[in-house]
Design an enzyme around this catalytic site. Structure first.
Site, short mmCIF file in Angstrom:
data_model
loop_
_atom_site.label_atom_id
_atom_site.label_comp_id
_atom_site.label_asym_id
_atom_site.label_seq_id
_atom_site.Cartn_x
_atom_site.Cartn_y
_atom_site.Cartn_z
N HIS A 21 -16.84 7.40 -33.07
CA HIS A 21 -17.38 6.04 -32.99
C HIS A 21 -16.36 5.06 -33.55
O HIS A 21 -15.77 5.34 -34.59
CB HIS A 21 -18.67 5.96 -33.79
CG HIS A 21 -19.22 4.56 -33.85
ND1 HIS A 21 -19.86 3.99 -32.77
CD2 HIS A 21 -19.19 3.62 -34.84
CE1 HIS A 21 -20.21 2.76 -33.10
NE2 HIS A 21 -19.82 2.50 -34.34
N GLU B 133 -7.47 -0.38 -3.96
CA GLU B 133 -6.46 -0.47 -5.02
C GLU B 133 -5.40 -1.52 -4.67
O GLU B 133 -5.09 -2.40 -5.48
CB GLU B 133 -5.79 0.89 -5.24
CG GLU B 133 -6.69 1.89 -5.97
CD GLU B 133 -5.99 3.19 -6.33
OE1 GLU B 133 -6.64 4.04 -6.95
OE2 GLU B 133 -4.79 3.38 -6.00
N THR C 36 5.13 11.95 -1.18
CA THR C 36 4.39 10.70 -1.04
C THR C 36 3.98 10.18 -2.41
O THR C 36 4.15 9.00 -2.73
CB THR C 36 3.11 10.94 -0.19
OG1 THR C 36 3.49 11.50 1.06
CG2 THR C 36 2.33 9.67 0.02
N CYS C 37 3.42 11.08 -3.21
CA CYS C 37 2.83 10.69 -4.50
C CYS C 37 3.82 9.93 -5.38
O CYS C 37 3.52 8.82 -5.83
CB CYS C 37 2.35 11.95 -5.21
SG CYS C 37 1.73 11.66 -6.85
N ASP D 146 -2.07 18.19 1.06
CA ASP D 146 -2.70 17.29 2.05
C ASP D 146 -2.74 17.89 3.45
O ASP D 146 -3.52 17.44 4.29
CB ASP D 146 -1.92 15.97 2.13
CG ASP D 146 -2.32 14.98 1.04
OD1 ASP D 146 -3.03 15.40 0.09
OD2 ASP D 146 -1.91 13.81 1.11
N ALA E 88 -12.19 0.26 3.52
CA ALA E 88 -12.64 0.05 2.13
C ALA E 88 -12.62 1.36 1.35
O ALA E 88 -13.52 1.65 0.56
CB ALA E 88 -14.03 -0.57 2.12
C1 LIG Z 1 -0.65 4.41 -1.68
C2 LIG Z 1 -1.14 5.76 -2.07
C3 LIG Z 1 -1.70 5.93 -3.33
C4 LIG Z 1 -2.15 7.18 -3.73
N1 LIG Z 1 -2.69 7.31 -4.96
C5 LIG Z 1 -3.13 8.51 -5.38
C6 LIG Z 1 -3.66 8.67 -6.69
O1 LIG Z 1 -3.72 7.73 -7.48
N2 LIG Z 1 -4.07 9.90 -7.07
C7 LIG Z 1 -4.02 10.98 -6.21
O2 LIG Z 1 -4.43 12.07 -6.61
N3 LIG Z 1 -3.52 10.85 -4.97
C8 LIG Z 1 -3.08 9.65 -4.53
N4 LIG Z 1 -2.53 9.54 -3.29
C9 LIG Z 1 -2.49 10.74 -2.43
C10 LIG Z 1 -1.31 11.64 -2.83
O3 LIG Z 1 -0.12 10.92 -2.69
C11 LIG Z 1 -1.29 12.89 -1.95
O4 LIG Z 1 -2.54 13.55 -2.04
C12 LIG Z 1 -0.21 13.85 -2.42
O5 LIG Z 1 1.06 13.25 -2.36
C13 LIG Z 1 -0.20 15.12 -1.53
O6 LIG Z 1 0.80 15.97 -1.97
P1 LIG Z 1 1.51 17.01 -0.98
O7 LIG Z 1 2.44 17.78 -1.84
O8 LIG Z 1 0.50 17.73 -0.21
O9 LIG Z 1 2.32 16.12 0.07
P2 LIG Z 1 3.30 14.87 -0.02
O10 LIG Z 1 3.28 14.24 -1.34
O11 LIG Z 1 2.97 14.03 1.16
O12 LIG Z 1 4.75 15.49 0.16
C14 LIG Z 1 5.17 16.10 1.33
C15 LIG Z 1 6.67 16.06 1.40
O13 LIG Z 1 7.08 16.89 2.49
C16 LIG Z 1 8.21 16.31 3.10
N5 LIG Z 1 8.33 16.85 4.45
C17 LIG Z 1 7.43 16.75 5.47
N6 LIG Z 1 7.85 17.45 6.55
C18 LIG Z 1 9.03 18.01 6.20
C19 LIG Z 1 9.95 18.86 6.87
N7 LIG Z 1 9.72 19.30 8.10
N8 LIG Z 1 11.07 19.22 6.22
C20 LIG Z 1 11.32 18.80 4.94
N9 LIG Z 1 10.49 18.01 4.26
C21 LIG Z 1 9.35 17.63 4.87
C22 LIG Z 1 7.92 14.83 3.06
O14 LIG Z 1 9.12 14.08 3.18
C23 LIG Z 1 7.25 14.69 1.69
O15 LIG Z 1 8.19 14.34 0.71
C24 LIG Z 1 -2.04 8.30 -2.85
C25 LIG Z 1 -1.46 8.13 -1.60
C26 LIG Z 1 -1.00 6.88 -1.22
C27 LIG Z 1 -0.36 6.74 0.13
#
Ligand SMILES: Cc1cc2nc3c(=O)[nH]c(=O)nc-3n(C[C@H](O)[C@H](O)[C@H](O)COP(=O)(O)OP(=O)(O)OC[C@H]3O[C@@H](n4cnc5c(N)ncnc54)[C@H](O)[C@@H]3O)c2cc1C
Length: 465
Positions: free
Chosen positions: A444, A187, A40-41, A312, A181
């Site tokens: 500074h 953002e 997602t990130c 997450d 909000a």
């Molecule tokens: C618009 C937006 C802006 C954001 N901005 C920020 C920010 O500025 N700073 C910040 O810290 N966080 C931000 N976040 C949150 C951040 O994106 C998440 O906290 C982070 O991506 C979580 O990482 P993760 O590795 O847990 O999961 P994810 O990044 O969600 O990755 C999980 C991956 O698992 C894959 N997957 C799922 N199920 C399966 C399966 N069964 N088999 C194979 N693959 C699978 C998915 O396709 C995905 O690619 C933002 C989120 C959004 C939506």
């Protein structure tokens, strides 16, 4: 093929865990169903949103911020195709960077959707439906999160969008209604507001940025209102219906009273995210979940031996750097080391203009816990560098334990807050006091001098105010 570790999901949790595990000598595979690595990130979250935030901030600066500096430019014109190309190029560079790191560390990417039929095995279903069974000592669930939906409101990513749709509008909607909000709503509302949309935000609670320090939220709301944001706080969305022109939302005050109808070209649903575990087969496997989150112990282990979870999909803030740190800690634990995450010192940043950055406790949390504390505050209006850059909005607030002077929380609203917060993060990681910060020499003129002055203000001895 047998691996030491198979990680399902290549977001910041999964890919960072894979790299650390490979560095520690493990044979690692990552299963990812998306066509690109990075989760997602990198694909639809942190990175594309920051590309749009930066570009739209420059647009607003060109429109309003240059003349007082003696730079006369004509009204800026928006080239949305170029703006989107900047976003896509930024995403591609980051995503390709992860692919490069996988090669460098000899990590195998197995493309497809993973499920866990039994501890020790992952079945990967490729795009063509073909299934492969992989074996590993340790399996890590890093499947992240998905957008939370409003009951009865169907997201079509066109008129009613999630954050993903709001990253790719073909043009700024004339009227954008944001539901929620929180960080993502504010953002993305900022991006499109700067590019010309009229932005209205509806929030169920009676405040913005739920969970953050109340004073910070209140002052920040005023700044957003000055930028043109309209807020309906303490309102819940009763319905959203599509119309010929766009959409119509009916909102109701939570305290009771007459409902309001709001028309918009586009409605952005940004009410949060929910853990994503679909199709992993957790129920059949007996992996315990609670409110959708995979339940883990202090070492990221689920109740089923050999299966772990990070990011997450587990408890804690849904932030990329939290997921990354958990990935590193878990890889080190699996290698027999003492991996650890300090959950009390995870910063959180809202990348608006000005930025909001916090770490540690809010005043409300300290009051609720009955902790006696001192407050030190310093406004950027009294900072020389801020004046020179015309970035005088905002302030720094340091909260320190009344008895020990240990810093318990730091809150910054202002230009560059997301960078400045890290001196408080490092200080807090080492259990430092407000006096430690106050006696540390700061260059500074810098915005960071306001952080030092706020620390001095804890002992009522700031110099420049
Ligand atoms: C618009 C937006 C802006 C954001 N901005 C920020 C920010 O500025 N700073 C910040 O810290 N966080 C931000 N976040 C949150 C951040 O994106 C998440 O906290 C982070 O991506 C979580 O990482 P993760 O590795 O847990 O999961 P994810 O990044 O969600 O990755 C999980 C991956 O698992 C894959 N997957 C799922 N199920 C399966 C399966 N069964 N088999 C194979 N693959 C699978 C998915 O396709 C995905 O690619 C933002 C989120 C959004 C939506």
């Amino acid at each position: 093929m047998a691996y030491d570790v198979i990680i399902i999901g290549s977001g910041p949790g999964g890919y960072v865990c894979a790299i650390r595990a490979a560095q520690l000598g493990m044979k690692v595979a990552v299963v990812e169903k998306r066509p690109k690595l990075g989760g997602t990130c990198l694909n639809i979250g942190c990175i594309p949103s920051k590309a749009l935030l930066y570009a739209s901030e420059m647009f607003a600066e060109a429109a309003h911020g240059m003349a007082p500096l003696g730079i006369v430019v004509g009204p800026p014109k928006l080239d949305i195709a170029a703006l989107m190309k900047h976003k896509d190029d930024t995403v591609a560079a980051n995503v390709n960077g992860v692919a490069y790191l996988f090669k460098k560390n000899k990590i195998e990417w197995v493309a497809g959707e993973g499920r866990i039929p039994v501890a020790g095995q992952v079945v990967v279903k490729a795009g063509d439906g073909k299934e492969t069974t992989l074996e590993a000592k340790h399996i890590i669930i890093a499947t992240g999160s998905d957008v939370a939906r409003l009951p009865g409101v169907e997201i079509d990513e066109n008129t009613i969008v999630s954050s993903t749709g709001a990253l790719s509008f073909a043009k700024p909607p004339a009227k954008l209604l944001v539901v929620g909000a929180g960080v993502i709503g504010l953002e993305l509302g900022s991006v499109w507001g700067r590019l010309g949309s009229e932005v209205t935000v509806v929030e169920f609670l009676d405040r913005i940025l739920p969970g953050m320090d109340g004073e910070v939220a209140k002052q920040f709301q005023r700044m957003l209102e000055k930028q043109g944001f309209k807020f309906h706080l303490g309102h819940k969305v009763a319905s959203v219906a599509k119309t010929a022109a766009g959409a119509k939302a009916t909102i109701e005050p939570t305290a009771g009273g007459a409902s309001i109808e709001l028309e918009a070209d586009v409605v952005l649903v940004a009410i949060g995210r929910r853990p994503y575990t679909e199709s992993l087969g957790l129920e059949a496997l007996g992996v315990a979940t609670e409110r959708g989150q995979v339940v883990i112990d202090a070492h990221f282990a689920t109740n089923v031996p050999g299966i772990y979870a990070i990011g997450d999909v587990v408890r804690g803030p849904m932030l990329a750097h939290k997921a990354e740190d958990e990935g590193v800690a878990l890889a080190e634990i699996l290698a027999g080391q003492a991996g650890h995450v300090n959950y009390g010192v995870i910063p959180s940043v809202v990348y608006t203009s000005p930025e909001v950055a916090v770490v540690g406790k809010s005043e409300e949390e300290l009051k609720a816990a009955g902790v006696a504390y001192h407050v030190g505050k310093f406004p950027f209006t009294a900072n020389g560098r801020a004046r020179a850059m015309r970035h005088t909005e905002g302030f720094v607030k340091i909260l320190a334990d009344a008895a020990t002077d240990r810093v318990l929380g730091a809150h910054i609203v202002g230009f560059g807050a997301g960078e400045m917060i890290h001196e408080a993060v490092v200080l807090m990681e080492f259990g430092g006091s407000a006096e430690d910060l106050a006696r540390t020499c700061h260059a500074h003129p810098t915005m960071s001098e306001a952080v030092k002055e706020a620390a001095m203000a804890v002992a009522k001895r700031s110099i420049h105010i």
